[in-house]
Design an enzyme around this catalytic site. Structure first.
Site, PDB file in Angstrom:
ATOM      1  N   TYR A   1      23.813  52.081  37.657  1.00 23.26           N
ATOM      2  CA  TYR A   1      24.555  53.100  37.302  1.00 23.26           C
ATOM      3  C   TYR A   1      23.992  54.443  36.537  1.00 23.26           C
ATOM      4  O   TYR A   1      24.372  55.204  36.027  1.00 23.26           O
ATOM      5  CB  TYR A   1      25.935  52.863  36.569  1.00 23.26           C
ATOM      6  CG  TYR A   1      25.457  51.865  35.393  1.00 23.26           C
ATOM      7  CD1 TYR A   1      24.783  52.150  33.984  1.00 23.26           C
ATOM      8  CD2 TYR A   1      26.117  50.482  35.438  1.00 23.26           C
ATOM      9  CE1 TYR A   1      24.676  51.275  33.180  1.00 23.26           C
ATOM     10  CE2 TYR A   1      25.792  49.637  34.405  1.00 23.26           C
ATOM     11  CZ  TYR A   1      24.963  50.047  33.082  1.00 23.26           C
ATOM     12  OH  TYR A   1      24.879  49.178  32.394  1.00 23.26           O
TER      13      TYR A   1
ATOM     14  N   LYS B   1      33.879  50.362  33.251  1.00 25.81           N
ATOM     15  CA  LYS B   1      33.027  49.536  32.454  1.00 25.81           C
ATOM     16  C   LYS B   1      32.989  47.978  32.734  1.00 25.81           C
ATOM     17  O   LYS B   1      33.916  47.517  32.459  1.00 25.81           O
ATOM     18  CB  LYS B   1      33.491  49.664  30.709  1.00 25.81           C
ATOM     19  CG  LYS B   1      32.566  49.114  29.905  1.00 25.81           C
ATOM     20  CD  LYS B   1      33.222  49.690  28.375  1.00 25.81           C
ATOM     21  CE  LYS B   1      32.146  49.068  27.294  1.00 25.81           C
ATOM     22  NZ  LYS B   1      31.957  47.540  27.399  1.00 25.81           N
TER      23      LYS B   1
ATOM     24  N   LYS C   1      37.750  51.504  25.595  1.00 31.05           N
ATOM     25  CA  LYS C   1      38.019  50.199  25.738  1.00 31.05           C
ATOM     26  C   LYS C   1      39.608  50.079  25.833  1.00 31.05           C
ATOM     27  O   LYS C   1      40.258  50.357  25.042  1.00 31.05           O
ATOM     28  CB  LYS C   1      37.418  49.246  24.816  1.00 31.05           C
ATOM     29  CG  LYS C   1      36.039  49.377  24.901  1.00 31.05           C
ATOM     30  CD  LYS C   1      35.209  48.326  23.967  1.00 31.05           C
ATOM     31  CE  LYS C   1      35.372  46.964  24.867  1.00 31.05           C
ATOM     32  NZ  LYS C   1      34.585  45.898  24.206  1.00 31.05           N
TER      33      LYS C   1
ATOM     34  N   CYS D   1      37.807  14.715  12.292  1.00 34.42           N
ATOM     35  CA  CYS D   1      37.556  13.098  12.552  1.00 34.42           C
ATOM     36  C   CYS D   1      36.232  12.787  11.901  1.00 34.42           C
ATOM     37  O   CYS D   1      35.284  13.188  12.361  1.00 34.42           O
ATOM     38  CB  CYS D   1      37.797  12.845  14.067  1.00 34.42           C
ATOM     39  SG  CYS D   1      37.367  11.448  14.557  1.00 34.42           S
TER      40      CYS D   1
ATOM     41  N   CYS E   1      33.331   8.612  18.310  1.00 36.10           N
ATOM     42  CA  CYS E   1      34.404   9.599  18.925  1.00 36.10           C
ATOM     43  C   CYS E   1      33.877  10.260  20.283  1.00 36.10           C
ATOM     44  O   CYS E   1      32.940  11.145  19.923  1.00 36.10           O
ATOM     45  CB  CYS E   1      34.956  10.443  17.899  1.00 36.10           C
ATOM     46  SG  CYS E   1      36.513  11.365  18.278  1.00 36.10           S
TER      47      CYS E   1
ATOM     48  N   ASP F   1      32.364  44.121  32.909  1.00 35.62           N
ATOM     49  CA  ASP F   1      32.114  43.075  31.760  1.00 35.62           C
ATOM     50  C   ASP F   1      31.009  42.049  32.462  1.00 35.62           C
ATOM     51  O   ASP F   1      31.344  41.300  33.104  1.00 35.62           O
ATOM     52  CB  ASP F   1      33.429  42.438  31.774  1.00 35.62           C
ATOM     53  CG  ASP F   1      33.224  41.299  30.406  1.00 35.62           C
ATOM     54  OD1 ASP F   1      32.493  41.839  29.536  1.00 35.62           O
ATOM     55  OD2 ASP F   1      34.376  40.691  30.363  1.00 35.62           O
TER      56      ASP F   1
ATOM     57  N   ASP G   1      29.872  26.129  57.054  1.00 35.37           N
ATOM     58  CA  ASP G   1      28.472  26.235  56.361  1.00 35.37           C
ATOM     59  C   ASP G   1      27.598  25.785  57.261  1.00 35.37           C
ATOM     60  O   ASP G   1      26.248  26.162  57.468  1.00 35.37           O
ATOM     61  CB  ASP G   1      28.346  25.010  55.285  1.00 35.37           C
ATOM     62  CG  ASP G   1      29.355  25.482  54.001  1.00 35.37           C
ATOM     63  OD1 ASP G   1      29.522  26.629  53.861  1.00 35.37           O
ATOM     64  OD2 ASP G   1      29.514  24.704  53.157  1.00 35.37           O
TER      65      ASP G   1
ATOM     66  N   CYS H   1      40.172   9.125  19.307  1.00 34.24           N
ATOM     67  CA  CYS H   1      39.749   7.763  18.971  1.00 34.24           C
ATOM     68  C   CYS H   1      40.691   7.036  17.929  1.00 34.24           C
ATOM     69  O   CYS H   1      40.337   5.993  17.571  1.00 34.24           O
ATOM     70  CB  CYS H   1      38.214   7.778  18.229  1.00 34.24           C
ATOM     71  SG  CYS H   1      38.230   8.644  16.675  1.00 34.24           S
TER      72      CYS H   1
ATOM     73  N   GLU I   1      32.981  56.244  34.741  1.00 29.67           N
ATOM     74  CA  GLU I   1      32.717  54.991  35.573  1.00 29.67           C
ATOM     75  C   GLU I   1      33.534  53.743  34.943  1.00 29.67           C
ATOM     76  O   GLU I   1      34.002  53.885  33.719  1.00 29.67           O
ATOM     77  CB  GLU I   1      31.188  54.700  35.346  1.00 29.67           C
ATOM     78  CG  GLU I   1      30.402  55.910  35.731  1.00 29.67           C
ATOM     79  CD  GLU I   1      28.811  55.741  35.351  1.00 29.67           C
ATOM     80  OE1 GLU I   1      28.138  56.568  35.839  1.00 29.67           O
ATOM     81  OE2 GLU I   1      28.472  55.049  34.352  1.00 29.67           O
TER      82      GLU I   1
ATOM     83  N   GLU J   1      27.725  26.606  60.651  1.00 26.96           N
ATOM     84  CA  GLU J   1      27.359  27.356  61.590  1.00 26.96           C
ATOM     85  C   GLU J   1      26.434  28.549  60.721  1.00 26.96           C
ATOM     86  O   GLU J   1      25.455  29.231  61.207  1.00 26.96           O
ATOM     87  CB  GLU J   1      28.743  28.138  61.898  1.00 26.96           C
ATOM     88  CG  GLU J   1      29.341  27.449  62.769  1.00 26.96           C
ATOM     89  CD  GLU J   1      30.839  28.112  63.226  1.00 26.96           C
ATOM     90  OE1 GLU J   1      30.948  28.566  64.238  1.00 26.96           O
ATOM     91  OE2 GLU J   1      31.617  28.111  62.073  1.00 26.96           O
ATOM     92  N   PHE J   2      26.640  28.799  59.500  1.00 28.76           N
ATOM     93  CA  PHE J   2      25.902  29.862  58.410  1.00 28.76           C
ATOM     94  C   PHE J   2      24.483  29.423  58.615  1.00 28.76           C
ATOM     95  O   PHE J   2      23.577  29.879  58.876  1.00 28.76           O
ATOM     96  CB  PHE J   2      26.574  29.729  57.250  1.00 28.76           C
ATOM     97  CG  PHE J   2      25.649  30.753  56.294  1.00 28.76           C
ATOM     98  CD1 PHE J   2      26.203  32.330  56.358  1.00 28.76           C
ATOM     99  CD2 PHE J   2      24.996  30.348  55.606  1.00 28.76           C
ATOM    100  CE1 PHE J   2      25.320  32.858  55.519  1.00 28.76           C
ATOM    101  CE2 PHE J   2      23.993  31.146  54.685  1.00 28.76           C
ATOM    102  CZ  PHE J   2      24.493  32.687  54.723  1.00 28.76           C
ATOM    103  N   ASP J   3      24.253  28.208  58.318  1.00 32.62           N
ATOM    104  CA  ASP J   3      23.130  27.622  58.308  1.00 32.62           C
ATOM    105  C   ASP J   3      22.063  27.380  59.368  1.00 32.62           C
ATOM    106  O   ASP J   3      20.860  27.698  59.519  1.00 32.62           O
ATOM    107  CB  ASP J   3      23.009  25.836  57.865  1.00 32.62           C
ATOM    108  CG  ASP J   3      23.347  25.628  56.469  1.00 32.62           C
ATOM    109  OD1 ASP J   3      23.263  26.727  55.631  1.00 32.62           O
ATOM    110  OD2 ASP J   3      23.868  24.549  55.988  1.00 32.62           O
TER     111      ASP J   3
ATOM    112  N   CYS K   1      43.229  11.279  14.781  1.00 34.07           N
ATOM    113  CA  CYS K   1      42.642  11.778  15.748  1.00 34.07           C
ATOM    114  C   CYS K   1      42.826  11.406  17.226  1.00 34.07           C
ATOM    115  O   CYS K   1      43.231  10.105  17.501  1.00 34.07           O
ATOM    116  CB  CYS K   1      40.997  11.302  15.755  1.00 34.07           C
ATOM    117  SG  CYS K   1      39.789  11.925  17.127  1.00 34.07           S
TER     118      CYS K   1
ATOM    119  N   LYS L   1      31.128  60.031  30.642  1.00 35.24           N
ATOM    120  CA  LYS L   1      29.408  60.719  30.509  1.00 35.24           C
ATOM    121  C   LYS L   1      29.442  62.081  30.707  1.00 35.24           C
ATOM    122  O   LYS L   1      30.129  62.763  31.762  1.00 35.24           O
ATOM    123  CB  LYS L   1      28.262  60.057  31.216  1.00 35.24           C
ATOM    124  CG  LYS L   1      28.116  58.671  30.843  1.00 35.24           C
ATOM    125  CD  LYS L   1      27.306  57.899  32.051  1.00 35.24           C
ATOM    126  CE  LYS L   1      27.015  56.643  31.805  1.00 35.24           C
ATOM    127  NZ  LYS L   1      26.053  55.738  32.745  1.00 35.24           N
TER     128      LYS L   1
END
Length: 670
Positions: free
Chosen positions: A225, A115, A312, A424, A430, A117, A34, A409, A113, A36-38, A406, A288
């Site tokens: 897309y 799909k 799907k 409960c 609780c 999520d 980090d 508690c 293509e 070196e990146f900075d 429960c 499509k």
């Protein structure tokens, strides 16, 4: 250094830093520290400041955010963001192909293509510069999240070349890569923070954050897309994808041009197995018709285009061993059993836990200790046990018995007649209930406390700063303690305290909903506050007085009576009242524009092109009409838009309820 050497150094730093960002965020495999990146980022920022003409709009220094968005503006889509028809059945794909052939003949191609999520996003560009980024919303209108979208590395602020039109929209999907998500969650667990549920929800929540500098810290990506223009530039979808790549847009490399349905099915089969090797989640394939003229000829239904469909993938199933059952307590006190499983690879991820819903589910499955169970990953996110392999059950295995007390508690659990869930009752002592109630209280639909999130509530409770909802309004006296907490700076504290103070102006119905009384949701809270006007009348109402209120049934009434019987609840309400919260309805009643809808009742369902459901509700009430919360024989009209729920439609047809459009509703007022 000469000007050419400086230019070369800037270009080198931009390329190096972009590569390091990809390695860190996407692959979760950083190749430099980090520090070196900075240092490289500081050098680039210094050079860009000294030579602003060399600054690239897509430079890593420009993707840091910093602007605060208090409220997202709602923007109407120029081209509606329609949903696609879904199928899990290959036969449906063949039938889709037959319908297309019947309409346009055999001379056409498909584009397949992945799909993704993620979260749908529409980007508008003007003269090659990013003008606006808008979420899908209801398909007609969405939220303007431009400030946050500008922090995403793969969304260009300025385009390459000059072949693009003066104004256009491009649609895409914002998502998070799985390695980055896993890394982020590992960091949260190390810091004793609540991990995120899945990459999709995380991406969606991040894009709606108010502080763009926080968004910039979170590793989001975006695939584009679909191109929309007023004047058609290309003959096919495939040509437009190739073009937008050259303009600098991030297009998925796995998209394929297919000559026929056989090639489409080959693509579907290939990715059904290979999808788990991707660095991001997909849940299917989008198909499509390629040619734009043929798309236009095929047209649209009310909900989706006739030239596209999504396939799907079905949830995968796998056998594993049930190691033990544990129990989680929610904010309402509901106790949910969770199956802890022998880790097993399912849908590309290692599954260790699955939900069991309630005691009835344990009985239905006939679960025993050490059972071999069949697990399914429903919707590719939440694993669940669907059956037990009793043949593999070991001899003498003890049945799983739901607890009587429960797990958090030790209070005796209760289960009301006719209900599947155990509760409960110890809601004031609780821990999960206390935290959950406070998280609900500050939520957007309740008190909408800006600058305060669910993880912060959890942290404050663990550090002894909060025990009750009312303690939120005493945080002003604990600024010193707040500043001692890690990751909570002065600016964050200021924003949070301002948000808490502002919440005191929220109306009575929001306060009542925020209290978290069982069965008192948003609509019920509105009905109760409209009927009883103030908290004292509500607290003192009898069962019969409550059920006399509009749409308040016996179960809701009993829950309210039980809630106000508890002295600790009354005490909390009095503390909140002293802090200045609103426990009385405003006397500014709806000003009637007419009485043309007097005596008529309505339910509004679906999506409308010209109005939101809230706007239609206001129109109805302003003209004397009444809004109901559920369909019954008492209902006069169902105002029906696109994407109406199938169950509502079925019930309305069964009861022969007249269905009208928003235009027909307005016609009734003339």
């Amino acid at each position: 250094m000469s000007t050419s050497q400086i230019k070369e150094r800037v270009e080198t730093l931009v390329q190096e830093l972009n590569n390091h960002n990809y390695n860190y965020y996407v692959l979760a495999q950083p190749t430099i520290s980090d520090f070196e990146f900075d240092k490289k980022l500081e050098e680039l920022a210094s050079l860009e400041k000294a030579y602003p003409e060399l600054q690239d709009p897509d430079s890593p220094t420009q993707k840091v955010g910093g602007d605060i968005t208090k409220q997202f503006e709602t923007v109407k889509h120029k081209w509606p963001m329609l949903s696609l028809g879904n199928t899990y059945n290959e036969q449906d794909l063949n039938e889709f192909d037959e319908r297309v052939r019947k309409a346009i003949g055999d001379n056409f191609e498909y584009v397949c293509e992945l799909k993704f999520d993620g979260l749908s996003l529409s980007l508008t560009y003007e003269n090659g510069r990013l003008l606006r980024a808008v979420t899908r919303g209801d398909g007609t209108k969405g939220d303007d999240v431009t400030t946050n979208a500008k922090t995403i590395q793969t969304i260009p602020k300025n385009l390459k070349g000059n072949e693009f039109p003066e104004m256009f929209e491009i649609r895409g999907e914002v998502f998070m890569h799985k390695p980055a998500f896993d890394r982020l969650n590992a960091e949260r667990l190390e810091n004793n923070e609540v991990p995120y549920a899945n990459p999709r929800n995380f991406a969606s929540g991040t894009l709606k954050m108010q502080d763009s500098s926080e968004v910039a810290k979170r590793p989001l990506d975006c695939f584009l897309y679909f191109l929309y223009t007023d004047k058609r530039l290309y003959n096919t979808h495939w040509e437009s994808l190739e073009a937008v790549k050259s303009w600098g847009f991030h297009v998925c490399e796995h998209t394929r041009l297919c000559k026929n349905i056989k090639e489409v099915l080959d693509f579907v089969h290939y990715w059904e197995e290979k999808r788990f090797g991707l660095s991001y989640d997909i849940d299917g394939i989008v198909i499509k018709v390629n040619n734009y003229s043929q798309q236009q000829e095929l047209g649209f239904t009310a909900k989706s285009p006739r030239w596209a469909i999504s396939y799907k993938y079905k949830a995968q199933e796998v056998e594993t061993i049930l190691e033990k059952v544990t129990y989680q307590v929610g904010r309402t006190g509901a106790v949910t059993p969770v199956a802890n499983l022998k880790p097993v690879l399912l849908a590309g991820t290692t599954v260790k836990r699955a939900t069991l819903h309630n005691a009835n589910e344990i009985v239905r499955l006939d679960l025993h200790e050490g059972d071999t169970v069949l697990v399914e990953k429903g919707g590719e996110i939440i694993p669940k046990i669907i059956s037990v392999n009793t043949i593999k059950r070991r001899s003498g295995a003890a049945p799983i018995i739901y607890p009587e007390v429960c797990p958090e508690c030790g209070s005796n659990l209760i289960r009301k007649e006719g209900e599947a869930v155990h509760y409960c009752p110890n809601d004031e002592a609780c821990p999960p209930q206390i935290i959950g109630k406070m998280q609900h209280f500050i939520s957007r639909k309740a008190m909408n406390v800006e600058g305060l999130g669910q993880e912060t509530i959890d942290s404050f409770y663990r550090n002894g700063l909060l025990q009750h909802i009312s303690d939120l309004y005493s945080l002003f006296e604990k600024e010193g303690q707040l500043k001692e907490l890690n990751r909570f700076g002065e600016k964050s504290i200021k924003n949070m305290l301002e948000g808490i103070e502002k919440s005191k102006q929220m109306p009575f119905e929001k306060v009542l909903f925020g209290l978290g009384i069982r069965y008192v949701g948003e609509t019920v809270a509105k009905k109760l506050t409209a009927h009883f006007k103030n908290i004292d009348s509500l607290m003192n109402a009898t069962l019969s007085e409550l059920t006399a209120a509009d749409e308040i049934g016996e179960r809701i009434a009993e829950s309210i009576v039980e809630y106000f019987k508890e002295p600790r609840h009354i005490e909390q309400i009095e503390v909140l009242r002293r802090h200045g919260l609103q426990f009385e309805t405003s006397e500014t009643l709806i000003e009637l524009q007419s009485t043309k809808l007097e005596g008529l009742s309505f339910i509004i369902s679906g999506v409308f092109a010209n109005y939101s459901r809230d706007e239609l509700k206001d129109i109805i009430e302003a003209n004397g009409g009444k809004i109901l919360s559920s369909i019954s024989a008492k209902l006069n009209y169902l105002v029906a838009g696109d994407n109406m729920g199938p169950s509502k439609l079925e019930k309305a047809v069964k009861l022969k309820i007249p269905m009208i459009s928003d235009a027909e509703l307005l016609q009734m007022l003339k």
